[in-house]
Motif scaffolding. Structure first.
Motif, PDB file in Angstrom:
ATOM      1  N   GLU A 249       0.800  -1.222   0.000  1.00  0.00           N
ATOM      2  CA  GLU A 249       0.000   0.000   0.000  1.00  0.00           C
ATOM      3  C   GLU A 249       0.833   1.272   0.000  1.00  0.00           C
ATOM      4  OE1 GLU A 249      -2.142   0.674   3.688  1.00  0.00           O
ATOM      5  OE2 GLU A 249      -0.522  -0.195   4.842  1.00  0.00           O
ATOM      6  N   GLU A 315      -7.850   6.766   7.105  1.00  0.00           N
ATOM      7  CA  GLU A 315      -6.806   6.312   6.175  1.00  0.00           C
ATOM      8  C   GLU A 315      -7.398   6.115   4.793  1.00  0.00           C
ATOM      9  OE1 GLU A 315      -4.909   2.593   7.304  1.00  0.00           O
ATOM     10  OE2 GLU A 315      -4.086   2.323   5.305  1.00  0.00           O
ATOM     11  N   ALA A 317      -5.759   4.227   1.329  1.00  0.00           N
ATOM     12  CA  ALA A 317      -4.580   3.489   0.868  1.00  0.00           C
ATOM     13  C   ALA A 317      -4.804   2.983  -0.544  1.00  0.00           C
ATOM     14  CB  ALA A 317      -4.283   2.322   1.801  1.00  0.00           C
ATOM     15  N   GLU A 339      -5.996  -6.358   2.939  1.00  0.00           N
ATOM     16  CA  GLU A 339      -5.825  -4.906   2.722  1.00  0.00           C
ATOM     17  C   GLU A 339      -4.687  -4.637   1.736  1.00  0.00           C
ATOM     18  OE1 GLU A 339      -3.939  -2.215   5.421  1.00  0.00           O
ATOM     19  OE2 GLU A 339      -3.108  -3.826   6.620  1.00  0.00           O
ATOM     20  N   ASP A 379      -9.139  -1.213   8.886  1.00  0.00           N
ATOM     21  CA  ASP A 379      -9.091  -1.123   7.422  1.00  0.00           C
ATOM     22  C   ASP A 379     -10.215  -1.953   6.807  1.00  0.00           C
ATOM     23  OD1 ASP A 379      -6.767   0.191   7.945  1.00  0.00           O
ATOM     24  OD2 ASP A 379      -5.455  -1.171   6.862  1.00  0.00           O
TER      25      ASP A 379
HETATM   26 ZN    ZN Z   1      -3.580   0.429   5.278  1.00  0.00          ZN
END
Ligand code: ZN
Ligand code: ZN
Length: 409
Positions: A249, A315, A317, A339, A379
């Motif tokens: 990421e 976040e 990403a 993720e 996430d």
């Molecule tokens: Zn992340």
């Protein structure tokens, strides 16, 4: 033989690239008891590398489940202070933390979700000080995963336990770049590749990102002074470490109050021993104002209602649809893996390292800068082969960042 060699290389990678132990440093390893053969190799490599003392905190999912089903109600509103104190103590002395993540995704499916939510909240509160160290890279920390029977059978339900574990190991070695000649060299190269993407995004200094796929339609602004990060992090002594193995990421933080539209999940999310799947979140001025879930609605509701900050994102990403992890075509039911196979957002707190001088921003000023704060950070995956992401700069230039699920540049 090959397996033993790979296992040893993996342990060495966790010690030298993951937490990057330095001579004289302490290490706390947190692991399920099933992963002991791996942990023993980690301990050996840590001492070989000069670690001063390696502490182990073992856990056992069966005991965790027995506790959730049988302990008195009030137990789930408290978290042992001595555990939290010990983490802070190690962090203050400059120690490092390695977590082995190998959860059974369905462990707590028959437990009262309120108990799970209460305990998540109690631990979030108790560990806030310790997490301020990890969230700002003031100490080195890393997460790796090891197959356990329950997890492997969830990923590969149609084969025997033994075969499932073998298949999961194979995927882990491949995705973690352990199966090549020199994993440490492979990670140096990988960190450099990620840095090129990161530098591009930082040079463009985008004001706005637009996410559009068949179902998702969302616009977010990035706060002023935002910083995209990826791959290796750096501790206050300038020592690099990799918080996640694997990692694909490049991540940043959205402006807390400037997210609008709807986003759909594209992979199941395991949270608190339960699976949430096929869900959507609708945002207005950053806040989640509506949500749906085909599976795990109650768990999602409990997650979002953890505190005020869990109604906002922390976040964003970017992960290409084509990567070693997504190429395996496996749904891992493990956020560390899933993720890193998909673009994702996180509900909850932002990493202060993602904003210029973030460490010096006082808690009461976080809103002013658009930085979200919460007891939680979870996430969830939103990437898809038809995801397009358009960035807009401060002078109105628009640039395609993702085209059909992959980097456009
Ligand atoms: Zn992340
Ligand atoms: Zn995250």
């Amino acid at each position: 033989m090959d397996f033993e060699r790979n296992l040893d290389k993996y342990a060495e990678l966790a010690v030298k690239v993951g937490v990057n132990i330095q001579p004289g440093q302490e290490l706390l390893v947190r692991s399920p008891i099933e992963c002991a053969p791996f942990v023993r190799k980690v301990v050996k490599h840590a001492y070989d590398t000069g670690a001063k003392n390696v502490y182990i905190e073992w856990s056992d999912e069966e005991c965790t489940l027995i506790r959730y089903l049988n302990a008195p109600e009030e137990v789930f509103n408290e978290y042992p202070k001595w555990t939290a104190d010990q983490y802070v103590d190690i962090a203050k002395k400059g120690g490092a933390f390695l977590s082995i993540h190998a959860a059974n995704p369905d462990l707590l499916k028959d437990v009262d979700p309120q108990r799970v939510a209460n305990y998540q909240k109690a631990s979030g509160l108790a560990l806030k000080e310790w997490r301020s160290y990890t969230l700002s890279d003031k100490c080195k920390w890393s997460i790796v995963s090891i197959p356990t029977e329950a997890w492997a059978k969830k990923v590969f339900p149609d084969v025997s336990s033994e075969e499932a574990i073998d298949k999961l190991w194979e995927a882990i070695f491949k995705c973690s770049r352990v199966d090549g000649q020199d994993p440490i060299e492979a990670w140096n190269k990988h960190n450099e590749d990620l840095k090129l993407r990161m530098d591009f995004l930082n040079n463009k200094n985008f004001k706005t990102l637009k996410f559009k796929s068949e179902k998702t339609d969302l616009t977010m602004e990035l706060p002023e002074g935002h910083i995209w990060l990826s791959g290796a992090s750096v501790d206050p002594n300038g020592v690099k470490f990799n918080p996640n193995i694997p990692t694909e990421e490049v991540f940043c933080l959205p402006h807390k109050f400037k997210v609008n539209g709807i986003v759909y999940s594209t992979k199941p999310l395991v949270y608190g021993g339960n699976v949430i799947d096929n869900f959507s979140l609708t945002f207005k001025d950053g806040r989640i104002v509506e949500f749906t879930a085909e599976k795990g609605y109650d768990t999602l509701e409990k997650l979002i209602s953890t505190d005020e900050g869990s109604h906002y994102l922390g976040e964003v990403a970017l992960v290409p649809f084509k990567s070693p992890i997504s190429d395996t075509n496996i749904v891992f039911f493990n956020t560390l893996y899933d993720e890193n196979a998909s673009c994702h957002f996180a509900i909850g707190s932002a990493y202060k390292t993602c904003i210029k001088d973030g460490d010096n921003i006082k808690d009461e000023d976080l809103d002013k800068y658009g930085i979200n704060d919460s007891l939680t950070h979870v996430d969830f995956m939103i990437g898809s082969p038809d995801m397009n992401i358009i960035g807009e700069t401060y002078n109105g230039e628009t640039i395609q960042i993702f085209k059909d699920g992959n980097w456009a540049f």
